[in-house]
Design a protein around this motif. Sequence first.
Motif, mmCIF file in Angstrom:
data_model
loop_
_atom_site.group_PDB
_atom_site.id
_atom_site.type_symbol
_atom_site.label_atom_id
_atom_site.label_comp_id
_atom_site.label_asym_id
_atom_site.label_seq_id
_atom_site.Cartn_x
_atom_site.Cartn_y
_atom_site.Cartn_z
ATOM 1 N N MET A 132 0.847 -1.195 0.000
ATOM 2 C CA MET A 132 0.000 0.000 0.000
ATOM 3 C C MET A 132 0.879 1.239 0.000
ATOM 4 S SD MET A 132 -2.930 1.033 2.723
ATOM 5 C CE MET A 132 -1.884 0.585 4.080
ATOM 6 N N SER A 133 0.608 2.156 -0.899
ATOM 7 C CA SER A 133 1.448 3.349 -0.991
ATOM 8 C C SER A 133 1.153 4.292 0.147
ATOM 9 C CB SER A 133 1.178 4.074 -2.325
ATOM 10 O OG SER A 133 -0.095 4.669 -2.312
ATOM 11 N N SER A 134 2.108 5.191 0.393
ATOM 12 C CA SER A 134 1.922 6.170 1.459
ATOM 13 C C SER A 134 0.761 7.088 1.158
ATOM 14 C CB SER A 134 3.213 6.978 1.644
ATOM 15 O OG SER A 134 3.545 7.661 0.441
ATOM 16 N N GLN A 135 0.528 7.356 -0.132
ATOM 17 C CA GLN A 135 -0.583 8.235 -0.474
ATOM 18 C C GLN A 135 -1.905 7.598 -0.084
ATOM 19 O OE1 GLN A 135 1.995 7.450 -2.402
ATOM 20 N NE2 GLN A 135 2.495 9.039 -3.842
ATOM 21 N N GLU A 136 -2.054 6.286 -0.335
ATOM 22 C CA GLU A 136 -3.298 5.611 -0.008
ATOM 23 C C GLU A 136 -3.501 5.562 1.492
ATOM 24 O OE1 GLU A 136 -3.537 2.496 -3.732
ATOM 25 O OE2 GLU A 136 -2.346 1.998 -1.977
ATOM 26 N N HIS A 157 9.942 -2.535 9.328
ATOM 27 C CA HIS A 157 8.889 -2.483 8.329
ATOM 28 C C HIS A 157 8.671 -1.065 7.810
ATOM 29 C CE1 HIS A 157 4.958 -2.995 6.404
ATOM 30 N NE2 HIS A 157 5.228 -4.279 6.376
ATOM 31 N N GLU A 158 8.880 -0.066 8.668
ATOM 32 C CA GLU A 158 8.667 1.324 8.271
ATOM 33 C C GLU A 158 9.538 1.722 7.091
ATOM 34 O OE1 GLU A 158 9.138 3.921 11.549
ATOM 35 O OE2 GLU A 158 7.143 3.581 12.347
ATOM 36 N N ILE A 159 10.760 1.179 7.039
ATOM 37 C CA ILE A 159 11.660 1.569 5.958
ATOM 38 C C ILE A 159 11.750 0.494 4.876
ATOM 39 C CG2 ILE A 159 13.037 3.090 7.415
ATOM 40 C CD1 ILE A 159 15.146 0.917 7.579
ATOM 41 N N LEU A 160 10.867 -0.522 4.966
ATOM 42 C CA LEU A 160 10.914 -1.593 3.986
ATOM 43 C C LEU A 160 10.651 -1.076 2.579
ATOM 44 C CD1 LEU A 160 11.188 -4.599 3.381
ATOM 45 C CD2 LEU A 160 8.748 -4.866 3.884
ATOM 46 N N GLN A 161 9.642 -0.226 2.425
ATOM 47 C CA GLN A 161 9.330 0.323 1.102
ATOM 48 C C GLN A 161 10.500 1.142 0.578
ATOM 49 O OE1 GLN A 161 5.880 2.856 0.926
ATOM 50 N NE2 GLN A 161 6.010 3.127 -1.277
ATOM 51 N N ASP A 162 11.135 1.930 1.469
ATOM 52 C CA ASP A 162 12.297 2.714 1.054
ATOM 53 C C ASP A 162 13.426 1.802 0.583
ATOM 54 O OD1 ASP A 162 10.803 4.796 1.912
ATOM 55 O OD2 ASP A 162 12.134 5.456 3.504
ATOM 56 N N LYS A 163 13.637 0.711 1.308
ATOM 57 C CA LYS A 163 14.694 -0.224 0.927
ATOM 58 C C LYS A 163 14.402 -0.847 -0.430
ATOM 59 C CE LYS A 163 16.479 -1.567 5.475
ATOM 60 N NZ LYS A 163 16.701 -2.685 6.424
ATOM 61 N N GLN A 164 13.168 -1.207 -0.657
ATOM 62 C CA GLN A 164 12.803 -1.840 -1.924
ATOM 63 C C GLN A 164 13.011 -0.893 -3.100
ATOM 64 O OE1 GLN A 164 8.775 -2.989 -0.990
ATOM 65 N NE2 GLN A 164 9.375 -5.025 -0.262
ATOM 66 N N VAL A 165 12.607 0.363 -2.936
ATOM 67 C CA VAL A 165 12.755 1.296 -4.048
ATOM 68 C C VAL A 165 14.219 1.633 -4.300
ATOM 69 C CG1 VAL A 165 12.561 3.504 -2.795
ATOM 70 C CG2 VAL A 165 11.662 3.314 -5.106
ATOM 71 N N MET A 166 15.042 1.689 -3.243
ATOM 72 C CA MET A 166 16.461 1.953 -3.435
ATOM 73 C C MET A 166 17.173 0.750 -4.044
ATOM 74 S SD MET A 166 17.073 5.036 -2.858
ATOM 75 C CE MET A 166 18.850 4.912 -3.055
#
Length: 417
Positions: free
Chosen positions: A1-5, A280-289
């Motif tokens: 789920m994106s941060s915008q959603e 988990h909070e930085i999981l999305q950041d890790k994936q995009v990097m």
Amino acid sequence: MSSQEQDGGQTDRQKYEFRKVIEELEDYRGSGTQLVSIYVPEDTLISDVVAHVTQEHSEASNIKSKETRTNVQDALKSIKDRLRYYDNEPPENGMVLFSGAIDTGGGRSDMITRVLESPPDPIQSFRYHCDSEFLTEPLEGMLADKGLFGLIVLDRREANVGWLKGKRVEPVKSASSLVPGKQRKGGQSAQRFARLRLEAIDNFYQEVAGMANDLFVPERHDLDGILVGGPSPTKDEFLDGDYLHHELQDMVLGKFDVAYTDESGLHDLVDAAEDVLAEHEILQDKQVMEEFFSELHDGKKATYGFDQTRQNLNMGSVEQLLISEDLRKDVATYDCPNGHTEYELLDRNAETPEITCETCGEEVDLEKREDAIEHLMELAGQRGTETVFVSTDFEKGEQLLTAFGGIAGILRYSTGV
């Protein structure tokens, strides 16, 4: 789920502007306890706030220091004047008002007033605060990475199920068991008593799973994970028994030892899972990097630095704009008499330099100076590009800031720029 959603439509630009105001407020200091902060929930009438401010203005006349007394009363008057522009109901999610005389150096001060409307999360309660600093901690919590997690705490006596929404724990359902104690009543055979007890435990686990399934399954596509807490062996039996819906079972992030299984146990569970949640909070950041570095080394769909990323944004070729959360830069835009435009990336507090046009060598005039992030996000918004703010709390996030200037992008297609 994106941060915008997760933020219910709160755009990246709104969140960034909100963050900028908070950082500005954090830097302000008053010479005494004269900076006023007022938190107004959505369900509080403006007329009640005005009445409270009026009362505080009257009580401020008892402040011994003339300077502090004058500054507090001036701040309250400014807030009262601002409240006149509102109907009797605050904006959605409430509002926060800040006012006071801030030190500007040399023994001088300036009166400032700021109003923050419709914060990302609802204001929970009315608060009036007067100190040498503005009260911003409740707002800072709203800017933390969001998430939606299911919470289950249980032992063989009771269970509670609820949500973790951002930083807020919401108890929803509870149940008490009919499981008999280990001491059997007289006249019952040991085997029969043990069988009845196991049946009661099984029925209770099914009841708890039913509560969790009813609550979590409809939200499973927005759910970031499930946390389960309680004493051993209860939580182990519950999870090993596959009582949960199979999709929920796959979303369990961990099981944690928790002493209490009432509503307070839900809070204890969040505390016990602190490391898992932080990861988990930085999981999305890790994936995009990881994707960015993969494209950088093995593909052709990566861009970085202000100039290249800006060019690709203008071309509409950027799928995701990556910006370091710690980037603090301005961009100066210059007009050339021959129709060219020059851009210069500057430190936030640096003076604007005089430059010449790289295309024709003519002297160029400053048109405007603005926040670099807002400049890039406006371009991104015009091109349908998603903006991702990347934390520096992990190695590759730190590298985005230090090695790539805090600005990069993942492209829709290779451009050669």
